[in-house]
Write a protein that holds these residues in place. Structure first.
Motif, PDB file in Angstrom:
ATOM      1  N   LEU A  73       0.880  -1.165   0.000  1.00 12.78           N
ATOM      2  CA  LEU A  73       0.000   0.000   0.000  1.00 12.78           C
ATOM      3  C   LEU A  73       0.916   1.213   0.000  1.00 12.78           C
ATOM      4  O   LEU A  73       1.546   1.530   1.016  1.00 12.78           O
ATOM      5  CB  LEU A  73      -0.906  -0.009   1.238  1.00 12.78           C
ATOM      6  CG  LEU A  73      -1.758   1.240   1.448  1.00 12.78           C
ATOM      7  CD1 LEU A  73      -2.700   1.490   0.271  1.00 12.78           C
ATOM      8  CD2 LEU A  73      -2.559   1.139   2.742  1.00 12.78           C
ATOM      9  N   ALA A  74       1.023   1.865  -1.161  1.00 12.00           N
ATOM     10  CA  ALA A  74       1.970   2.974  -1.300  1.00 12.00           C
ATOM     11  C   ALA A  74       1.247   4.308  -1.176  1.00 12.00           C
ATOM     12  O   ALA A  74       0.489   4.706  -2.054  1.00 12.00           O
ATOM     13  CB  ALA A  74       2.687   2.882  -2.645  1.00 12.00           C
ATOM     14  N   LEU A  75       1.473   4.960  -0.047  1.00  9.89           N
ATOM     15  CA  LEU A  75       0.935   6.301   0.156  1.00  9.89           C
ATOM     16  C   LEU A  75       1.990   7.290  -0.311  1.00  9.89           C
ATOM     17  O   LEU A  75       3.147   6.931  -0.485  1.00  9.89           O
ATOM     18  CB  LEU A  75       0.638   6.529   1.639  1.00  9.89           C
ATOM     19  CG  LEU A  75      -0.312   5.525   2.286  1.00  9.89           C
ATOM     20  CD1 LEU A  75      -0.315   5.719   3.792  1.00  9.89           C
ATOM     21  CD2 LEU A  75      -1.714   5.684   1.727  1.00  9.89           C
ATOM     22  N   GLY A  76       1.631   8.547  -0.502  1.00  8.26           N
ATOM     23  CA  GLY A  76       2.643   9.541  -0.859  1.00  8.26           C
ATOM     24  C   GLY A  76       3.419   9.951   0.365  1.00  8.26           C
ATOM     25  O   GLY A  76       3.032   9.669   1.489  1.00  8.26           O
ATOM     26  N   ASP A  77       4.543  10.600   0.145  1.00 10.16           N
ATOM     27  CA  ASP A  77       5.317  11.119   1.255  1.00 10.16           C
ATOM     28  C   ASP A  77       4.639  12.361   1.814  1.00 10.16           C
ATOM     29  O   ASP A  77       3.978  13.101   1.107  1.00 10.16           O
ATOM     30  CB  ASP A  77       6.720  11.491   0.755  1.00 10.16           C
ATOM     31  CG  ASP A  77       7.588  11.946   1.893  1.00 10.16           C
ATOM     32  OD1 ASP A  77       8.255  11.084   2.465  1.00 10.16           O
ATOM     33  OD2 ASP A  77       7.580  13.140   2.206  1.00 10.16           O
ATOM     34  N   SER A  78       4.833  12.598   3.102  1.00 14.48           N
ATOM     35  CA  SER A  78       4.251  13.782   3.742  1.00 14.48           C
ATOM     36  C   SER A  78       4.559  15.048   2.980  1.00 14.48           C
ATOM     37  O   SER A  78       3.743  15.949   2.859  1.00 14.48           O
ATOM     38  CB  SER A  78       4.853  13.965   5.133  1.00 14.48           C
ATOM     39  OG  SER A  78       4.569  12.870   5.917  1.00 14.48           O
TER      40      SER A  78
END
Lengths: 630, 312
Positions: A73-78
């Motif tokens: 599950l790849a979320l974006g970086d902050s």
């Protein structure tokens, strides 16, 4: 292991809520009847940077993070959400995709936030997807979260999408969210969860891939604990009600758990000016008759060298926790290593007497936290609980019944006033606190405020009443008595059987390890035997006093031994050879010191190339096998 | 019988009770100011009503560190600079104890300076006596944190380039609620100040001027001294921080100019002790923690009962 398991990796930046999201999801998997194991990887910064948590879930017990993973599950970086739109932070926003792909297994699943991540930025992405038969699901997690609540809730959307794609119903996730979240944010989160779940099922065919949630059932109630939780609860159950410390990663976890819980139990926690003060305070509280602890990580523990020696000389019981991270100096604050072993064994001046215990699993972390207090107070000696960032931070399900036992507030050989009246005193009334005649080296103590018990505790060499004494005969008698304790403690530990045996009783080859690598070695041993090798392993818990006879018997029983540890200089192997005095020709080392713990396959590969193929049997050979992508 | 029956015992206390009868005899040099501290403390303790067995004296390293070898109470002779953290933890663990810490100027203002400022800041209920003789004695005469600028020794052969530590000002600014200076040559004042310090509910810092006739022959023997509380030349309100600060500045300069001003410089009876502050926010039990370990009826809680459900 190729049978049915889910290894779910959630990746993004620090500050994205990855820790809390993964903790809840791990618990949901546990509640659905599975065995779970979590592994954390994070950089030393507050926001952004590449961070991930893996959750491994199987029907059978798990002892390690496993090899690779099968759901990303790849979320974006902050920083992709930085308010300054033109702020440039390198290409960190693509890291959740690019940095993780090397370890994704064939046939694995990728869910990425198409609102933030663009796979066309990643060279050869399409080719790799095709070559590895990955199943890719682009979802606008950010957009979905924004519509229903706030962008930060895109984690929840990711969990909803995950559940849809692995065939897991939302029941446990919803229950946990209801328990953990305040009303105000619960509603939108539940909305996001369900919307993501349903929209994935509408849009995609979840049967297109083979990654599913395994079915499992627990026979008894489980709890999900980290190593830091286990150490803290062990201390509490053993009657520790005083802690003093200074924050330092990763020891801070134990410090904060204790600080949160002690006041409720009528205990005291003190955050103080430095680690010298912290350990000295634990000594002061213990001297006054309270079960006390302190602790730190490598750099902070260096400062505790002084009060550690003071506790040894004054025979004040105290427990110090040392949570290792990669050194030297500040090293890598958030990365595990086992290279403080020699530091902990040998720091502080003189012929030191201390106990060093190194738990290998979360259950052992609880047991040995209790044991450290038991030994420290019974034998009036400092006991150090040595573990590392890996063991402290990982979580595992443990049967709740494991913790169901009696609290122990026994201070050890401490005399009541009635007993004190019977004890030898100097003509002017000072109690012979440090008398020479003692079977196990332990002379009973008094506590300030007790009538008839006054004495002087001093870091100088002293006579029976505590007064400074440099008489040669007294010196010899005192130091011999203090050293006697270690023999008594060795017998005590032998009776308990604190070492862990893995694999078949009889085998051609052996693996020796200690601390947090034990669970990974256990899995590697299973794989090696399944692959037709004949291997057993020994996880050594007692670093000091060392279980010399037991380790010797283990080495004697096999043809060759691989020593597995996270150090560059083979410190554990050195300790084995120092205590055994020989067997150098039988031992080979497998070392890893790049900031990541071993994976089972690395130990399997290392064993096969070093031990079986025999090119590593020369005792001077050490081998480092880097993990793919690490 | 209580587990700690020495605590709170009310009886006549003979000052000889604090004197070890057999061993050891002081190893301090003839004429050493440390004898003055020992004498004043032996006189003050009975007047405060504290017995040897309810008193815990924690010392550091140096000539001053031997104080508890010659004062017969419970004692903890710690390591260089670390008497304060040991002492304050013992006090938190068992607030019934009379806890006194003592050390020298090197011990307290040098190596233990960090602990000194933080113990003062937190206002632990204890007394801290610093033997200030402006020299390292036991290591044979090196420049100390309170040695005057220009002081020559084997470790500062060209004369110290450093301004001396100003202990009273440091203490006040760090947050001590009782700050005084006395001198070994003035036993009556020393006794009175130690009584006040021990009775004070908070961190009481006593800078105790102790002449070192062996290694600091150049130093004034702290006579004649002036008691600022009795002198008409020095009018100030000891409860006023600003006036106290000004008086301390004057005093600390005057000492190096050859004028010895002693007395109480700051007394704040209003500020709650650290223990009270901690109890007010629910971080410390009302009953002494140490007593619980001796109470057979106390029901010890397990983590199992209290915390594990959150992990299920």
């Amino acid at each position: 292991m190729t049978d049915n398991e889910l290894i779910w990796r959630i990746s993004g930046g620090s500050g994205d809520g990855i820790a809390s999201t993964s903790q809840n999801f791990a618990k949901a998997l546990m509640r659905s009847g599975l065995h779970v194991f979590t592994h954390r990887h994070y950089p030393s910064r507050i926001r952004g940077g590449h961070t991930y948590t893996e959750i491994r879930a199987r029907a059978d017990p798990v002892t390690s993070r496993g090899d690779g993973y099968n759901f990303l599950l790849a979320l974006g970086d902050s920083f992709a959400r930085n308010p300054k739109e033109d702020a440039v932070y390198g290409n960190e926003e693509i890291k959740p995709l690019s940095e993780n792909l090397d370890e994704l297994r064939e046939g694995g699943v990728i869910v990425y936030d198409e609102g933030l991540l663009d796979p066309s930025d990643i060279p050869d992405f399409e080719e790799r997807v095709e070559a590895n038969d990955w199943h890719v699901y682009p979802l606008d997690l950010r957009g979905l979260a924004r519509e229903q609540g706030r962008e930060v809730m895109r984690n929840t959307a990711g969990v909803g999408a995950t559940c849809a794609l692995i065939g897991m119903d939302l029941e446990h996730v919803e229950d946990l969210m209801s328990d953990a979240m305040p009303e105000k944010i619960l509603e939108p989160n539940l909305e996001i969860l369900e919307t993501a779940y349903e929209s994935v099922l509408e849009e995609y065919d979840a049967d297109a891939h083979d990654v599913t949630v395994p079915a499992g059932e627990h026979e008894e109630q489980q709890v999900l604990l980290s190593g830091s939780d286990a150490i803290s609860y062990g201390a509490i159950d053993e009657g520790c009600r005083f802690i003093a410390g200074y924050p330092m990663t990763p020891w801070t976890e134990v410090f904060t758990i204790m600080t949160k819980n002690l006041p409720e139990l009528g205990g005291i926690s003190e955050q103080v000016e430095d680690e010298i003060a912290a350990a000295a305070m634990a000594v002061g509280a213990s001297h006054a008759g309270v079960k006390a602890m302190s602790g730190s990580s490598g750099g902070g523990f260096a400062l505790m060298s002084e009060p550690l020696g003071l506790a040894e000389m004054t025979e004040t019981p105290v427990v110090l926790v040392e949570a290792m991270r990669a050194g030297p100096s500040t090293g890598m604050p958030t990365k595990p290593e086992q290279s403080d072993l020699e530091h902990v064994l040998y720091t502080s001046q003189g012929d030191s007497q201390r106990v060093v215990l190194a738990p290998g699993t979360i259950e052992e972390a609880y047991e040995q936290s209790r044991l450290a207090f038991e030994i420290a107070y019974e034998y009036q000696i400092p006991a150090i609980l040595l573990y590392d960032q890996k063991l402290g931070g990982e979580m595992l399900n443990v049967p709740k019944s494991h913790f169901d036992r009696e609290p122990n507030a026994d201070l050890g050989k401490t005399l009541s006033e009635a007993q004190l009246a019977e004890q030898p005193h100097t003509p002017d009334g000072k109690f012979h606190r440090f008398q020479h005649e003692a079977d196990d080296g332990v002379s009973p103590r008094s506590v300030p405020g007790q009538k008839g018990g006054r004495y002087l505790a001093t870091g100088n060499e002293h006579g029976p009443s505590g007064h400074i004494n440099e008489d040669p005969d007294n010196r010899t008698a005192q130091i011999d008595r203090r050293l006697e304790k270690l023999e008594a403690i060795r017998e005590h530990l032998d009776d308990l059987g604190t070492q862990t045996y893995m694999g078949p009783e009889e085998a051609d080859y052996g693996i020796l390890t200690f601390g947090s690598q034990q669970g990974t070695v256990a899995e590697a041993v299973d794989v090696l035997n399944a692959n037709g090798h004949s291997v057993k392993a020994l996880g050594v818990s007692d670093m000091l006093p060392f279980p010399t006879a037991e380790v010797e018997a283990f080495i004697e029983s096999v043809d060759a031994v691989l020593v597995v540890e996270m150090t560059a200089s083979g410190q554990f192997r050195g300790l084995v050879q120092k205590n055994l005095g020989r067997y150098g020709e039988k031992l080979s080392s497998l070392l890893k010191y790049n900031g990541n713990p071993f994976e089972p396959a690395e130990i399997v590969d290392g064993f096969e190339s070093i031990v079986v193929e025999g090119d590593g049997l020369d005792s001077s050979t050490t081998t480092f096998v880097p993990a793919a992508g690490d | 019988m209580s587990a700690f029956s020495a605590i709170g015992e009310e009886r006549e206390i003979d000052r000889d009770e604090y004197t070890p009868g057999v061993e050891p005899q002081p190893t301090w040099c003839p004429g050493c100011g440390d004898f003055g501290v020992l004498k004043a403390l032996k006189q003050a303790l009975p007047e405060v009503g504290r017995t040897p067995e309810e008193t815990l004296l924690c010392t550091g390293i140096g000539c001053s560190g031997k104080l508890n070898s010659y004062l017969d109470s419970y004692g903890f002779h710690t390591i260089h600079g670390r008497s304060l953290p040991v002492a304050r933890a013992a006090k938190l663990a068992n607030p019934g104890l009379e806890v006194i810490a003592a050390g020298g100027d090197g011990d307290g203002y040098g190596i233990g300076g960090n602990h000194f400022t933080h113990t003062a800041r937190e206002n632990h209920d204890m007394t801290y006596i610093v033997f200030n003789n402006e020299i390292f004695g036991l290591t044979k005469g090196q420049t100390s944190p309170t040695s005057p600028k220009g002081h020559k020794s084997k470790t500062q052969p060209h004369g110290s380039a450093k301004e001396p530590v100003k202990p009273l000002s440091l203490s006040l600014n760090a947050g001590a609620s009782y700050v005084a200076r006395t001198a070994a040559v003035n036993p009556n004042q020393a006794k009175e100040i130690l009584i006040e310090a021990m009775e004070h509910d908070g961190f009481a810092h006593v800078d105790f001027l102790t002449q070192c006739p062996t290694w600091n022959k150049d130093a004034r023997q702290y006579v004649p001294y002036i008691d600022v509380n009795d002198s008409e030349d020095y009018e100030f309100d000891v409860t006023d921080r600003v006036e106290a600060a000004e008086m301390m500045r004057t005093t600390e300069q005057a000492l190096y100019d050859g004028e010895v001003l002693t007395g109480r410089f700051y007394v704040d009876e209003e500020r709650p002790s650290y223990q009270e502050e901690k109890q007010a926010i629910g971080e410390m039990p009302e009953e002494p923690l140490a007593e619980r370990y001796w109470d057979d009826d106390y029901e010890w809680e397990r983590s199992y009962d209290r915390f594990l459900d959150k992990h299920a």
